[in-house]
Design a protein around this motif. Sequence first.
Motif, PDB file in Angstrom:
ATOM      1  N   ARG A  11     -37.148 -13.059 -15.391  1.00  0.00           N
ATOM      2  CA  ARG A  11     -38.310 -13.551 -15.212  1.00  0.00           C
ATOM      3  C   ARG A  11     -38.215 -11.884 -16.858  1.00  0.00           C
ATOM      4  N   ASP A  12     -38.014 -10.564 -15.694  1.00  0.00           N
ATOM      5  CA  ASP A  12     -38.449  -9.259 -16.938  1.00  0.00           C
ATOM      6  C   ASP A  12     -37.136 -10.144 -18.099  1.00  0.00           C
ATOM      7  N   ARG A  13     -36.050  -9.719 -17.837  1.00  0.00           N
ATOM      8  CA  ARG A  13     -34.600 -10.481 -18.252  1.00  0.00           C
ATOM      9  C   ARG A  13     -35.408 -11.556 -19.646  1.00  0.00           C
ATOM     10  N   ASN A  14     -35.842 -12.567 -19.063  1.00  0.00           N
ATOM     11  CA  ASN A  14     -36.378 -14.050 -20.124  1.00  0.00           C
ATOM     12  C   ASN A  14     -34.132 -14.561 -20.152  1.00  0.00           C
ATOM     13  N   ILE A  15     -34.173 -14.139 -18.788  1.00  0.00           N
ATOM     14  CA  ILE A  15     -32.812 -15.091 -18.665  1.00  0.00           C
ATOM     15  C   ILE A  15     -32.918 -16.254 -18.133  1.00  0.00           C
ATOM     16  N   ALA A  16     -32.781 -17.737 -18.243  1.00  0.00           N
ATOM     17  CA  ALA A  16     -32.470 -18.431 -17.640  1.00  0.00           C
ATOM     18  C   ALA A  16     -31.723 -18.744 -16.747  1.00  0.00           C
ATOM     19  N   PRO A  17     -31.665 -18.909 -15.570  1.00  0.00           N
ATOM     20  CA  PRO A  17     -30.479 -19.694 -14.353  1.00  0.00           C
ATOM     21  C   PRO A  17     -29.206 -19.936 -14.840  1.00  0.00           C
ATOM     22  N   ILE A  18     -29.238 -20.371 -15.784  1.00  0.00           N
ATOM     23  CA  ILE A  18     -28.294 -20.968 -15.548  1.00  0.00           C
ATOM     24  C   ILE A  18     -27.364 -20.014 -16.800  1.00  0.00           C
ATOM     25  N   CYS A  19     -28.020 -19.090 -17.311  1.00  0.00           N
ATOM     26  CA  CYS A  19     -27.229 -17.730 -17.854  1.00  0.00           C
ATOM     27  C   CYS A  19     -26.977 -16.803 -16.676  1.00  0.00           C
ATOM     28  N   LEU A  20     -27.305 -16.853 -15.625  1.00  0.00           N
ATOM     29  CA  LEU A  20     -27.391 -15.702 -15.005  1.00  0.00           C
ATOM     30  C   LEU A  20     -25.623 -15.584 -14.438  1.00  0.00           C
ATOM     31  N   PRO A  21     -24.347 -16.216 -14.283  1.00  0.00           N
ATOM     32  CA  PRO A  21     -22.719 -15.695 -14.267  1.00  0.00           C
ATOM     33  C   PRO A  21     -22.598 -15.133 -15.558  1.00  0.00           C
ATOM     34  N   LEU A  22     -23.295 -15.370 -16.175  1.00  0.00           N
ATOM     35  CA  LEU A  22     -22.927 -14.763 -18.106  1.00  0.00           C
ATOM     36  C   LEU A  22     -23.537 -13.554 -18.019  1.00  0.00           C
ATOM     37  N   ASP A  23     -24.440 -12.416 -17.012  1.00  0.00           N
ATOM     38  CA  ASP A  23     -25.134 -11.863 -17.645  1.00  0.00           C
ATOM     39  C   ASP A  23     -24.237 -10.451 -17.431  1.00  0.00           C
ATOM     40  N   PRO A  24     -24.123  -9.468 -18.426  1.00  0.00           N
ATOM     41  CA  PRO A  24     -22.981  -8.177 -17.800  1.00  0.00           C
ATOM     42  C   PRO A  24     -24.179  -7.460 -17.632  1.00  0.00           C
ATOM     43  N   ALA A  25     -25.765  -6.774 -17.481  1.00  0.00           N
ATOM     44  CA  ALA A  25     -25.786  -6.144 -17.014  1.00  0.00           C
ATOM     45  C   ALA A  25     -25.219  -5.143 -15.762  1.00  0.00           C
ATOM     46  N   GLU A  26     -25.032  -4.803 -16.132  1.00  0.00           N
ATOM     47  CA  GLU A  26     -24.603  -3.582 -14.485  1.00  0.00           C
ATOM     48  C   GLU A  26     -25.893  -2.793 -14.234  1.00  0.00           C
ATOM     49  N   GLY A  27     -25.907  -2.515 -12.928  1.00  0.00           N
ATOM     50  CA  GLY A  27     -27.394  -2.274 -12.139  1.00  0.00           C
ATOM     51  C   GLY A  27     -28.671  -2.567 -11.884  1.00  0.00           C
ATOM     52  N   SER A  28     -28.185  -3.920 -12.599  1.00  0.00           N
ATOM     53  CA  SER A  28     -29.598  -4.457 -12.920  1.00  0.00           C
ATOM     54  C   SER A  28     -29.992  -5.658 -12.132  1.00  0.00           C
ATOM     55  N   LEU A  29     -30.018  -7.149 -13.214  1.00  0.00           N
ATOM     56  CA  LEU A  29     -29.870  -8.150 -12.872  1.00  0.00           C
ATOM     57  C   LEU A  29     -28.742  -8.623 -12.501  1.00  0.00           C
ATOM     58  N   GLY A  30     -27.406  -8.023 -13.257  1.00  0.00           N
ATOM     59  CA  GLY A  30     -26.224  -8.816 -13.542  1.00  0.00           C
ATOM     60  C   GLY A  30     -25.788  -8.554 -12.196  1.00  0.00           C
ATOM     61  N   LEU A  31     -25.693  -6.617 -11.191  1.00  0.00           N
ATOM     62  CA  LEU A  31     -25.636  -6.038  -9.842  1.00  0.00           C
ATOM     63  C   LEU A  31     -26.536  -7.280  -8.819  1.00  0.00           C
ATOM     64  N   LEU A  32     -26.914  -7.594  -9.265  1.00  0.00           N
ATOM     65  CA  LEU A  32     -28.228  -8.131  -8.123  1.00  0.00           C
ATOM     66  C   LEU A  32     -27.917  -9.502  -7.871  1.00  0.00           C
ATOM     67  N   PHE A  33     -27.846 -10.211  -9.026  1.00  0.00           N
ATOM     68  CA  PHE A  33     -26.704 -11.650  -8.910  1.00  0.00           C
ATOM     69  C   PHE A  33     -25.232 -11.407  -8.112  1.00  0.00           C
TER      70      PHE A  33
END
Length: 339
Positions: free
Chosen positions: A2-24
Amino acid sequence: MRDRNIAPICLPLDPAEGSLGLLFRNCVRRTQEALTRLAGPDVARLREQLPWHLQEEDLAEAVIEAAVTARYSTPGDRELVHPSANDRVLVAHRDLLARMDDDGLLDVGGLDARPSTIIHAGSALHYHPLLRRYFTSGINQDLIGTLIRAGGQPDSTVRIAIDTEHFTRAEDFRDSMEKDYWWGPALSSEALDDPLQTGVTVHADPDSGLTHEYPRFFVDWRRDKEGRKVVQMEELSDEPSSTRSGLRLLRYLHAIRDTDNAVFVHCDGAVRAYDPDSYTARCEKQYVTGRESATHYRKLFRVDGAISTQDWSDIVARWFRHNRLASEYLKSGGVQIPV
């Protein structure tokens, strides 16, 4: 998420290191490990229970997306109440409190307000979740952009509801875009400015249901004491549980037109939420009801000042997005049919 405001369908596309991408990626790894302990038939049944658009995807990623979609996409009752000074965003940005009005709308004049976010003091602020397209998808950037443009004219103001619980660092914000199309309105300024063109119009869809959930759309034009024309618009919805607690969400719009100068001088939009009993009572009325008929009422935007007919019609079309009855009304030329 919710903080990143990224829809679940975009989770595999998120490149953020050390945050949502790493968690995913960590969640995917653990889910894959858990899936290896299931028997073949259990894996098959699990895949069959997924939404149709996920059944052919990587199973671990699909399970995670399905698990978080409802929590991310479905509005909660908290989003129907006014913000509090103790909300997370307002604690971090105390200066925004002075910009809040009594309806919980933020005056965005002078801020770096964009169709997808507000960049403020190193943070990317999100617009209110009920300003998402269809309530559940990405932010309605076309609507927000039109509001900002209309409210950015001389002697005009624009106020918009924001999400006061979630925000991210400006440098971490990633813009996204969703597009569809709509047919431009064939509005007649002559009808809008004709003082005799008042009354209630009801557009109905006898086949509403699976393919189109809106059975009726109400438009009520009246004249106020100052001789201006006032319009109220409200929809009905066949969707039985728009929120996690089963409340039904209906969009509402109110506007005032100065017929002497052929411009709108005010426009605001809100969501009315109905519990089953109040919605049943609402369906028995063949006119736009008062806000007291709803279980909850949450205003989401307001523009004051000279608003062109084109900007107003764009706001209507984009606020009532996906409701073809609203587009049908706009294309009708604005002619009222009293009932």
